[in-house]
Design an enzyme around this catalytic site. Structure first.
Site, PDB file in Angstrom:
ATOM      1  N   HIS A  54       0.876  -1.173   0.000  1.00 29.21           N
ATOM      2  CA  HIS A  54       0.000   0.000   0.000  1.00 29.21           C
ATOM      3  C   HIS A  54       0.916   1.227   0.000  1.00 29.21           C
ATOM      4  CE1 HIS A  54      -2.767   2.947   1.861  1.00 29.21           C
ATOM      5  NE2 HIS A  54      -3.763   2.118   1.607  1.00 29.21           N
ATOM      6  N   GLN A  87      -4.438  -5.081   7.053  1.00 28.02           N
ATOM      7  CA  GLN A  87      -5.435  -5.994   6.473  1.00 28.02           C
ATOM      8  C   GLN A  87      -5.464  -7.366   7.127  1.00 28.02           C
ATOM      9  OE1 GLN A  87      -7.832  -5.206   4.659  1.00 28.02           O
ATOM     10  NE2 GLN A  87      -7.163  -3.177   4.004  1.00 28.02           N
TER      11      GLN A  87
HETATM   12  C1  LIG Z   1      -2.403  -2.650   3.740  1.00 34.93           C
HETATM   13  C2  LIG Z   1      -2.750  -1.254   4.181  1.00 34.93           C
HETATM   14  N1  LIG Z   1      -1.799  -0.480   4.685  1.00 34.93           N
HETATM   15  C3  LIG Z   1      -2.050   0.760   5.116  1.00 34.93           C
HETATM   16  C4  LIG Z   1      -3.303   1.302   5.042  1.00 34.93           C
HETATM   17  C5  LIG Z   1      -3.537   2.691   5.519  1.00 34.93           C
HETATM   18  O1  LIG Z   1      -4.377   2.683   6.618  1.00 34.93           O
HETATM   19  P1  LIG Z   1      -4.964   4.054   7.195  1.00 34.93           P
HETATM   20  O2  LIG Z   1      -5.613   4.745   6.028  1.00 34.93           O
HETATM   21  O3  LIG Z   1      -5.925   3.621   8.241  1.00 34.93           O
HETATM   22  O4  LIG Z   1      -3.814   4.829   7.730  1.00 34.93           O
HETATM   23  C6  LIG Z   1      -4.336   0.533   4.509  1.00 34.93           C
HETATM   24  C7  LIG Z   1      -5.695   1.111   4.360  1.00 34.93           C
HETATM   25  O5  LIG Z   1      -6.403   0.816   3.436  1.00 34.93           O
HETATM   26  C8  LIG Z   1      -4.054  -0.775   4.070  1.00 34.93           C
HETATM   27  O6  LIG Z   1      -5.006  -1.559   3.542  1.00 34.93           O
END
Ligand SMILES: Cc1ncc(COP(=O)(O)O)c(C=O)c1O
Length: 401
Positions: A116, A198
């Protein structure tokens, strides 16, 4: 133990919109009423934490620290091994800043091709600031981590290995314990960091079993509120981490010239913390702890298998990484149709899915699919939800082809 049937009654949104199907829990999971009650209790009966000598503050501190203990226990940690942030993104950025001095020119940081943006850009930026190099663990043709590639990429020059636990786009699982063992063998100085955003809601996070130095996740993916996240650090790893945010609550003493930091976790929690959110997340974790973790895993795995079979029966649907196990998430494209049109037609039939690049633009570009439709499951998702979604998808496919 509470059983997994009829959970809908615990969730106000599912009660309010019984005709809708919510298949976007990987973006944000729905929140059980007990979370809202705990947060309302804070706002109606408590005050700031760790500061006041008065009863309202002391009660808030007790609720906040008891939530910390329960959240830590849920992932197999103790209270002094976790600190709160506003989410996974904030936690990963806090690590990237707090480990800045640990990384020097010529050092290497390793991530996987699945990341991500939240677990990619902070490391790109750290490399740029320190003159370090970012390297990638490749995927196999089926979409899993290529361990041969990991063996090549992880070397004595590696200082940080940051990897997602479950891909938010493909749903594939990264073998964290194996990669941590590889790091120990081949990169003795490497700190291992897991983005568990996730995986945490699917009963997969036990920090002892994962063995990583840091594990980061968001409350809102774990049936808790937005605005709170958790960073777990092994005690020895937390000693290497410098505070990245400075201010009240994180010091032991301050003069006009300099300051000294308080202990862990206070030194990583500058300013007023997200008190109501932490208390809400504590309630979410207590609610989840009523279920047998194995049973939840088995239920969700069975539901995912059911979903994959149902999707495979629609000829125009092409699932990404179809031959490997998926946790929580499945992405697909509809041949000849744009994902946004599919999403809109599903929404018109009351089915909520995610469409887009899911904050994994480089991964989708590499796979040659700019955007996908993503279905994601939560503990409250049922076979009936999947049946209704698939029926709606069939109608959408017909309209678009
Ligand atoms: C694998 C992963 N990492 C990081 C994030 C970021 O999370 P947040 O937006 O709650 O900071 C997400 C959110 O979709 C995610 O799915």
């Amino acid at each position: 133990m509470k059983n997994l049937h009829n959970l809908q009654k615990d969730f106000p949104q599912l009660q309010r919109f019984p005709q809708s199907v919510y298949l976007d829990s990987a973006a944000t999971a729905l929140v059980p009423q007990v979370v809202l009650d705990a947060m309302a209790d804070f706002y109606t009966q408590k005050a700031n934490v760790h500061r006041g000598a008065h009863t309202l503050s002391m009660q808030a501190t007790a609720a906040f620290e008891s939530a910390r203990a329960d959240i830590a226990a849920y992932i197999g940690a103790t209270s002094n091994e976790i600190f709160f942030t506003s989410g996974t993104t904030a936690g990963l950025n806090q690590l990237a800043y707090g480990l800045e001095q640990y990384v020097g020119a010529g050092d290497e940081i390793v991530v996987t091709r699945l990341e991500h943006h939240a677990n990619l850009i902070p490391w790109q930026q750290l490399c740029a600031r320190r003159g370090a190099k970012l390297r990638f663990i490749e995927l196999t043709d089926s979409g899993e981590i290529d361990l041969d590639s990991a063996r090549v990429v992880i070397t004595a020059r590696t200082k940080i290995i940051a990897m997602t636990h479950v891909s938010n786009t493909l749903g594939v699982v990264v073998p964290i314990a194996e990669l941590v063992a590889l790091a120990r063998a081949q990169a003795p100085d490497a700190l291992t960091i897991v983005d568990a955003a996730q995986s945490v809601a699917h009963g997969l996070v036990n920090v002892q079993e994962l063995g990583a130095d840091f594990v980061v996740f968001s409350g809102h993916k774990l049936y808790g509120p937005t605005g709170v996240g958790v960073v777990y650090g092994r005690s020895a790893a937390l000693e290497l981490l410098q505070p990245a945010l400075f201010g009240g609550g994180m010091i032991s003493s301050v003069s006009y010239e300099k300051a000294e930091w308080g202990g862990v976790p206070a030194r990583f929690e500058a300013g007023t913390p997200p008190i109501a959110e932490v208390i809400g997340l504590g309630a979410a974790v207590r609610w989840l702890s009523q279920f047998d973790r194995e049973e939840v895993r088995a239920y969700e795995a069975e539901l995912m298998a059911y979903t994959l079979v149902a999707l495979s029966k629609i000829p125009q649907v092409r699932v990404l990484a179809p031959s490997v196990p998926h946790v929580g998430v499945v992405s697909f494209v509809v041949e000849g149709a744009h994902a946004y049109d599919v999403g809109a037609l599903l929404d018109a039939q009351g089915v909520a899915v995610r469409v887009g690049h899911h904050c994994t633009q480089p991964l989708l570009e590499m796979l040659g699919v700019p955007v996908t439709v993503r279905i994601s499951l939560g503990i409250y998702t049922t076979r009936e939800d999947i049946d209704r979604a698939v029926a709606a998808l069939q109608i959408a496919v017909q309209k678009l082809s």
